[in-house]
Design an enzyme around this catalytic site. Structure first.
Site, PDB file in Angstrom:
ATOM      1  N   ASP A   1       2.890   5.541  -7.372  1.00 49.21           N
ATOM      2  CA  ASP A   1       4.123   5.511  -6.596  1.00 49.21           C
ATOM      3  C   ASP A   1       5.351   5.115  -7.391  1.00 49.21           C
ATOM      4  O   ASP A   1       6.443   5.054  -6.848  1.00 49.21           O
ATOM      5  CB  ASP A   1       3.935   4.604  -5.371  1.00 49.21           C
ATOM      6  CG  ASP A   1       3.062   5.297  -4.348  1.00 49.21           C
ATOM      7  OD1 ASP A   1       3.159   6.539  -4.271  1.00 49.21           O
ATOM      8  OD2 ASP A   1       2.282   4.631  -3.665  1.00 49.21           O
TER       9      ASP A   1
ATOM     10  N   HIS B   1      -2.253  -2.584  -9.688  1.00 50.32           N
ATOM     11  CA  HIS B   1      -3.231  -1.981  -8.790  1.00 50.32           C
ATOM     12  C   HIS B   1      -4.473  -2.857  -8.750  1.00 50.32           C
ATOM     13  O   HIS B   1      -4.838  -3.438  -9.764  1.00 50.32           O
ATOM     14  CB  HIS B   1      -3.607  -0.569  -9.263  1.00 50.32           C
ATOM     15  CG  HIS B   1      -4.217   0.253  -8.183  1.00 50.32           C
ATOM     16  ND1 HIS B   1      -5.560   0.212  -7.912  1.00 50.32           N
ATOM     17  CD2 HIS B   1      -3.663   1.094  -7.292  1.00 50.32           C
ATOM     18  CE1 HIS B   1      -5.803   1.018  -6.895  1.00 50.32           C
ATOM     19  NE2 HIS B   1      -4.681   1.557  -6.487  1.00 50.32           N
TER      20      HIS B   1
ATOM     21  N   HIS C   1       0.865  -1.197   0.000  1.00 48.86           N
ATOM     22  CA  HIS C   1       0.000   0.000   0.000  1.00 48.86           C
ATOM     23  C   HIS C   1       0.898   1.242   0.000  1.00 48.86           C
ATOM     24  O   HIS C   1       1.639   1.471  -0.944  1.00 48.86           O
ATOM     25  CB  HIS C   1      -0.916  -0.107   1.225  1.00 48.86           C
ATOM     26  CG  HIS C   1      -2.071   0.846   1.283  1.00 48.86           C
ATOM     27  ND1 HIS C   1      -2.403   1.712   0.281  1.00 48.86           N
ATOM     28  CD2 HIS C   1      -2.993   1.070   2.279  1.00 48.86           C
ATOM     29  CE1 HIS C   1      -3.470   2.428   0.633  1.00 48.86           C
ATOM     30  NE2 HIS C   1      -3.839   2.058   1.844  1.00 48.86           N
TER      31      HIS C   1
END
Ligand code: CMC
Length: 390
Positions: free
Chosen positions: A325, A267, A228
């Site tokens: 990210d 994801h 996460h």
């Protein structure tokens, strides 16, 4: 399982209704209260986005000024809270400090315990939004052994955070507008993402009537993991470990052999490009240009890695694309933020999402305590065996 559905990891369970954030993972769309993330990242600022997430509409000029003034009023932390830091080892991971200190805010604001009062909820939301950056910057300063810097109200929300992180009493601090804008974008892109693991944790904790500081601390704990919020830290470490463009192909082979995952890729919801990743890649380029780092080795490496993966059948078949990210770590590193603070930055930005989701849930009169069921696979009934006979 009788009337219950077995859905481990909640692949197909909607746990709530919400009016805050919309994601279409197949099309790669993300909207906050109906506004596309690309427009907000380009035209808005973080505090305005916070107002939007919390209250449902963009503020007009008077509302925006008032909101800024209210948040600014709450940026300081109680002196007693500052003493908590001495109880941590200097080398503690800043996320460990965040979990503890944010949860401890509930020991200071007793009105937060009555969550059924909307005014209490509002002031708790303002306190969290205002104080979490201060607490985060203090975690960093403590870690590196520097004096805490009190918030400066002349700065914007993001400038103030950078000031508390990077200023020292010895010198006047002048924020670089390109870097401020980049961090502002990172904050906007991470502000909310509907029912992800940490937000669902906040909602579940809040469904019992727990106070918001305790709930947000539980969200910070859930965010910490590398699958996460810890992914930005893990992605940068991965790029450093690869070290050179010439090693990209070998590394990708290791991913395909299931030795490790490509961090910053994939994801649960996006089966297309994460719209936040495109904004982040552009921001990354702008920041490196500003700092004359256009030939930055890690950026070149990241672009090569992205190109290699996007053309490989392993990633194509599984619909694995870069997520937010993949590039954010390079931007944060260029801004001067150390790797162990990356997930803390994510927590600072996500605080408004957690608070808005918590507030929406608690404000819903039909809300009940969250209570998933299970598929029991343990022993059937058996009689107790005395110790001497085991
Ligand atoms: N690298 C290599 N293979 C992957 C990756 C990856 N990053 N992500 C998924 N896969 C493979 C996975 O091994 C599986 O393959 P197979 O079908 O052969 O078993 C397939 O793709 C489906 O993956 P999954 O594990 O069922 O997907 P999930 O929805 O449970 O996991 C995820 C989503 C984000 C946890 C995962 O993609 C991952 O671990 N990514 C790396 C960590 C990361 O970047 N996380 C940040 C997410 S964005 C920021 C945030 O919102 O927190």
């Amino acid at each position: 399982l009788g009337v219950f559905t077995y859905d481990p990891a909640f692949f197909s369970t909607s746990s709530c209704t919400s009016q805050i954030t919309f994601i279409d993972g197949d099309a790669g769309l993300l909207y906050y209260r109906g506004y596309p993330i690309e427009q907000l990242a380009d035209k808005s600022d973080f505090l305005e986005v916070c107002y939007l997430l919390l209250k449902g509409e963009l503020p007009n000029k008077a509302q925006k000024d008032e909101f800024k003034s209210v948040i600014t009023r709450h940026t300081m932390v109680h002196d007693q809270l500052a003493r908590f830091y001495n109880g941590f080892r200097r080398d503690a991971h800043p996320m460990a400090v965040m979990v503890g200190v944010v949860g401890a805010l509930s020991a200071f604001y007793h009105d937060s315990l009555d969550v059924n009062n909307p005014q209490n909820r509002e002031i708790s939301a303002h306190r969290l939004l205002a104080k979490v950056p201060t607490i985060a910057a203090m975690a960093y300063k403590y870690n590196i052994g520097e004096t805490f810097m009190h918030p400066r109200n002349k700065f914007s929300y993001v400038e103030n955070f950078m000031y508390m992180m990077f200023a020292t009493p010895a010198e006047e601090y002048v924020p670089n507008p390109v870097l401020v804008r980049a961090l502002e974008r990172i904050f906007i892109l991470h502000a909310d993402h509907e029912q992800n693991a940490s937000t669902s944790t906040v909602r579940l904790a809040g469904s019992s009537g727990a106070n918001p500081f305790a709930c947000i601390a539980s969200g910070i704990a859930a965010l910490w993991g590398p699958a996460h919020g810890g992914a930005n830290e893990a992605a940068l470490k991965m790029l450093e470990e690869i070290g050179d463009v010439s090693r990209v192909a070998d590394y990708v082979q290791g991913v395909k052999d299931k030795k490790y995952k490509l961090m910053g890729f994939g994801h649960r919801v996006y089966k297309n490009m994460d719209p936040r990743a495109s904004v982040m890649r552009q921001t990354c380029y702008e920041v490196l240009k500003e700092l004359n780092l256009e030939n930055d080795k890690l950026f070149q490496l990241a672009m090569e890695l992205e190109k290699t993966a996007l053309n490989d059948s392993y990633f194509i078949e599984r619909k694995l694309y870069p997520n937010v990210d993949f590039y954010s770590g390079i931007v944060l590193r260029a801004i001067g933020i150390p790797t162990n603070m990356f997930t803390v930055i994510f927590a600072v930005a996500r605080t408004i999402g957690w608070v808005s989701q918590w507030n929406e849930m608690v404000g819903d009169a039909e809300q009940k305590i969250g209570r998933p069921r299970q598929l029991y696979r343990g022993a059937t009934r058996r009689d107790f065996v005395p110790l001497a006979k085991r």
